[in-house]
Write a protein that holds these residues in place. Structure first.
Motif, PDB file in Angstrom:
ATOM      1  N   THR A  15       0.874  -1.052   0.060  1.00 61.08           N
ATOM      2  CA  THR A  15      -0.054  -0.150  -0.146  1.00 61.08           C
ATOM      3  C   THR A  15       0.874   1.220  -0.012  1.00 61.08           C
ATOM      4  O   THR A  15       1.609   1.395   0.753  1.00 61.08           O
ATOM      5  N   ILE A  16       0.808   2.111  -1.005  1.00 64.34           N
ATOM      6  CA  ILE A  16       1.686   3.108  -1.141  1.00 64.34           C
ATOM      7  C   ILE A  16       0.770   4.570  -0.694  1.00 64.34           C
ATOM      8  O   ILE A  16      -0.090   4.724  -1.183  1.00 64.34           O
ATOM      9  N   LYS A  17       1.501   5.231   0.044  1.00 64.59           N
ATOM     10  CA  LYS A  17       1.031   6.558   0.743  1.00 64.59           C
ATOM     11  C   LYS A  17       1.912   7.743   0.590  1.00 64.59           C
ATOM     12  O   LYS A  17       2.985   7.665   0.371  1.00 64.59           O
ATOM     13  N   GLY A  18       1.403   9.043   0.423  1.00 64.74           N
ATOM     14  CA  GLY A  18       2.244  10.074   0.817  1.00 64.74           C
ATOM     15  C   GLY A  18       2.747  10.401  -0.818  1.00 64.74           C
ATOM     16  O   GLY A  18       3.692  11.393  -0.654  1.00 64.74           O
ATOM     17  N   ILE A  68       8.532   4.183  -5.974  1.00 69.71           N
ATOM     18  CA  ILE A  68       8.727   5.639  -6.253  1.00 69.71           C
ATOM     19  C   ILE A  68       8.206   5.887  -7.744  1.00 69.71           C
ATOM     20  O   ILE A  68       8.413   5.081  -8.621  1.00 69.71           O
ATOM     21  N   PRO A  69       7.441   6.803  -7.532  1.00 74.02           N
ATOM     22  CA  PRO A  69       6.850   7.432  -9.104  1.00 74.02           C
ATOM     23  C   PRO A  69       7.619   7.850 -10.039  1.00 74.02           C
ATOM     24  O   PRO A  69       8.880   8.142  -9.648  1.00 74.02           O
ATOM     25  N   GLU A  70       7.425   8.238 -11.141  1.00 78.43           N
ATOM     26  CA  GLU A  70       8.033   8.741 -12.218  1.00 78.43           C
ATOM     27  C   GLU A  70       8.053  10.373 -11.995  1.00 78.43           C
ATOM     28  O   GLU A  70       6.985  10.933 -11.189  1.00 78.43           O
ATOM     29  N   PRO A  71       8.910  10.933 -12.484  1.00 80.23           N
ATOM     30  CA  PRO A  71      10.119  10.626 -13.523  1.00 80.23           C
ATOM     31  C   PRO A  71      11.494  10.055 -12.435  1.00 80.23           C
ATOM     32  O   PRO A  71      12.426   9.749 -12.930  1.00 80.23           O
ATOM     33  N   TRP A  72      11.335  10.176 -11.136  1.00 80.93           N
ATOM     34  CA  TRP A  72      12.446   9.640 -10.038  1.00 80.93           C
ATOM     35  C   TRP A  72      12.879   8.406 -10.375  1.00 80.93           C
ATOM     36  O   TRP A  72      14.089   7.872 -10.271  1.00 80.93           O
ATOM     37  N   CYS A  73      11.835   7.554 -10.709  1.00 84.45           N
ATOM     38  CA  CYS A  73      11.972   6.177 -10.755  1.00 84.45           C
ATOM     39  C   CYS A  73      12.961   5.640 -11.820  1.00 84.45           C
ATOM     40  O   CYS A  73      13.723   4.754 -12.137  1.00 84.45           O
ATOM     41  N   PHE A 107       5.709   8.031   2.058  1.00 84.32           N
ATOM     42  CA  PHE A 107       6.574   8.971   1.416  1.00 84.32           C
ATOM     43  C   PHE A 107       6.253  10.267   2.308  1.00 84.32           C
ATOM     44  O   PHE A 107       4.983  10.670   2.474  1.00 84.32           O
ATOM     45  N   GLY A 108       7.299  10.981   2.833  1.00 80.38           N
ATOM     46  CA  GLY A 108       7.202  12.097   3.512  1.00 80.38           C
ATOM     47  C   GLY A 108       7.359  13.314   2.803  1.00 80.38           C
ATOM     48  O   GLY A 108       7.953  13.418   1.653  1.00 80.38           O
ATOM     49  N   ARG A 109       7.298  14.558   3.182  1.00 81.75           N
ATOM     50  CA  ARG A 109       7.662  16.015   2.516  1.00 81.75           C
ATOM     51  C   ARG A 109       9.250  16.033   2.316  1.00 81.75           C
ATOM     52  O   ARG A 109       9.810  15.758   3.320  1.00 81.75           O
ATOM     53  N   PRO A 110       9.579  16.423   1.016  1.00 81.83           N
ATOM     54  CA  PRO A 110      10.974  16.820   1.064  1.00 81.83           C
ATOM     55  C   PRO A 110      11.625  17.521   2.067  1.00 81.83           C
ATOM     56  O   PRO A 110      10.951  18.734   2.637  1.00 81.83           O
ATOM     57  N   LEU A 111      12.712  17.367   2.707  1.00 83.55           N
ATOM     58  CA  LEU A 111      13.391  18.200   3.773  1.00 83.55           C
ATOM     59  C   LEU A 111      14.486  18.940   3.070  1.00 83.55           C
ATOM     60  O   LEU A 111      15.637  18.151   2.280  1.00 83.55           O
ATOM     61  N   ASP A 112      14.809  20.069   3.283  1.00 76.79           N
ATOM     62  CA  ASP A 112      15.888  21.034   2.943  1.00 76.79           C
ATOM     63  C   ASP A 112      16.632  21.221   4.032  1.00 76.79           C
ATOM     64  O   ASP A 112      16.279  21.358   5.053  1.00 76.79           O
ATOM     65  N   SER A 170       4.721  16.236  -4.801  1.00 77.73           N
ATOM     66  CA  SER A 170       4.236  17.214  -5.973  1.00 77.73           C
ATOM     67  C   SER A 170       5.303  18.475  -5.653  1.00 77.73           C
ATOM     68  O   SER A 170       5.633  19.162  -6.894  1.00 77.73           O
ATOM     69  N   GLU A 171       5.877  18.623  -4.699  1.00 79.77           N
ATOM     70  CA  GLU A 171       6.750  19.853  -4.369  1.00 79.77           C
ATOM     71  C   GLU A 171       7.964  19.622  -4.805  1.00 79.77           C
ATOM     72  O   GLU A 171       8.935  20.673  -4.734  1.00 79.77           O
ATOM     73  N   LEU A 172       8.383  18.293  -5.181  1.00 81.04           N
ATOM     74  CA  LEU A 172       9.882  18.060  -5.453  1.00 81.04           C
ATOM     75  C   LEU A 172       9.957  18.222  -6.893  1.00 81.04           C
ATOM     76  O   LEU A 172       9.550  17.900  -7.588  1.00 81.04           O
ATOM     77  N   ASP A 173      11.095  19.009  -7.184  1.00 84.13           N
ATOM     78  CA  ASP A 173      11.603  19.146  -8.633  1.00 84.13           C
ATOM     79  C   ASP A 173      13.073  18.982  -8.637  1.00 84.13           C
ATOM     80  O   ASP A 173      13.913  19.700  -8.043  1.00 84.13           O
ATOM     81  N   GLY A 174      13.316  17.808  -9.320  1.00 85.58           N
ATOM     82  CA  GLY A 174      14.726  17.393  -9.540  1.00 85.58           C
ATOM     83  C   GLY A 174      14.893  16.364  -8.726  1.00 85.58           C
ATOM     84  O   GLY A 174      14.339  15.717  -8.193  1.00 85.58           O
TER      85      GLY A 174
END
Length: 328
Positions: free
Chosen positions: A89-92, A122-127, A241-246, A97-101
């Motif tokens: 079951t894939i969540k998050g 991991i969804p496209e395009p990262w996979c 998946f969580g929100r990207p951290l900077d 959507s905020e991830l670019d690159g």
């Protein structure tokens, strides 16, 4: 002194001078060898083979033919096996959507099934431009396992026990050139289903490459292929998946690593309770249950994993007769 004795003394003195000159020249030549050639191996040590372990060159696995073969294997064989054994079951995903690159996907590590689950989740395009940091001493121990790991998993060797400049530079270069990286900050698989304290390697790579880190929590794969088991068995899994951290302006690797681990613990809480809002409140108040589990005996730790959580995600749920971990 007679002439014969004098000639013998002069000859002996000349021989000594010649030997000293030869030794001096040898020292100079040896002194210039190191920058130009590899340093000699110390006595009693065996040199690492040229194309094994952290020395294995994985560049060929990112060329077009290998990428096509890996994508076909992922979308056919790997997805079928994951669907059968892990029933994920894939969540998050919406949080990406905020991830670019490119990014570093940092996940907890329960078993060898984690990699198959995460690369098929991991969804496209990262996979499609993804490498996996794999233990150099385990997956790159010989040329056969090295080639299989590089081709079908997209693995690159990572040293677990020491700093290796070559593997670090390779990972940073790939991140800067648009490849995303899957890495397990714990440094090894779980022994009993609970997590371990995160190491700062993922934070270091992300900071050097200037990319964000996506916290990922995986649940259920320990039951599929726990450490010591040779063959998988079916069990349900959840990947969140969580929100990207900077990196913050004044944040170092250790502080970021603590924040990353806290984010994964928040995702674990969310998965266990099914209550996103309550899990977020506990995360913001630094009250999320730790992934390292209770300080108790082995049977108690295992029992805590198998007990169902409160139905509403709170410690005072009226639907639960007794308090369970993490609310004990």
């Amino acid at each position: 002194m007679s002439d014969p004795n004098r000639r013998a003394a002069v000859s002996h003195l000349g021989s000594k001078r010649a030997q000293r000159k030869k030794a001096s020249v040898t020292r100079v030549v040896r002194g210039t060898e190191f920058p130009l050639r590899a340093a000699p191996t110390p006595q009693g040590q065996t040199p690492l083979p040229a194309n094994v372990g952290s020395n294995y060159n994985t560049d060929w696995a990112r060329r077009f033919p290998a990428r096509v073969a890996r994508r076909v294997a992922r979308d056919t064989v790997a997805r079928a096996l994951v669907r059968y054994y892990a029933q994920p079951t894939i969540k998050g995903v919406d949080r990406l959507s905020e991830l670019d690159g490119p990014a570093v996907f940092a996940a907890n590590h329960q078993s060898h099934a984690d990699t198959a689950v995460i690369i098929t989740s991991i969804p496209e395009p990262w996979c499609n431009r993804l490498v996996v940091g794999a233990a150099a001493d385990y997956f790159f121990g010989n040329r056969a396992t090295s080639a299989i790991s590089a081709l079908f998993v997209g693995a690159i060797p990572i040293e677990r026990t020491a700093l290796n400049r070559r593997t670090i530079d390779k990972a940073v270069t790939l991140l800067r050139s648009g490849w995303s990286l899957v890495i397990y900050p714990e440094g090894g698989r779980s022994r009993d289903g609970w997590g371990q304290q995160f190491r700062p390697g993922a934070a270091f790579l992300a900071k050097q490459a200037g990319v964000p880190v996506v916290p990922v929590h995986i649940r259920g794969t320990f039951d599929i292929l726990r450490k010591g088991r040779a063959w998988p068995r079916r069990a349900r899994s959840v990947i969140n998946f969580g929100r990207p951290l900077d990196f913050g302006e004044d944040e170092n690797n250790r502080r970021f690593t603590r924040r990353l681990q806290a984010a994964v613990e928040g995702l674990a809480d969310e998965t266990a309770t099914g209550n996103w809002f309550a899990a977020r409140r506990r995360l913001h108040s630094a009250d999320s249950p730790g992934i390292e589990g209770p300080s108790a005996s082995a049977w108690r730790r295992r029992w805590a994993l198998t007990e169902p959580p409160p139905t509403d995600g709170g410690p005072d749920s009226p639907a639960v007769a007794k308090r369970r971990w993490p609310y004990v």
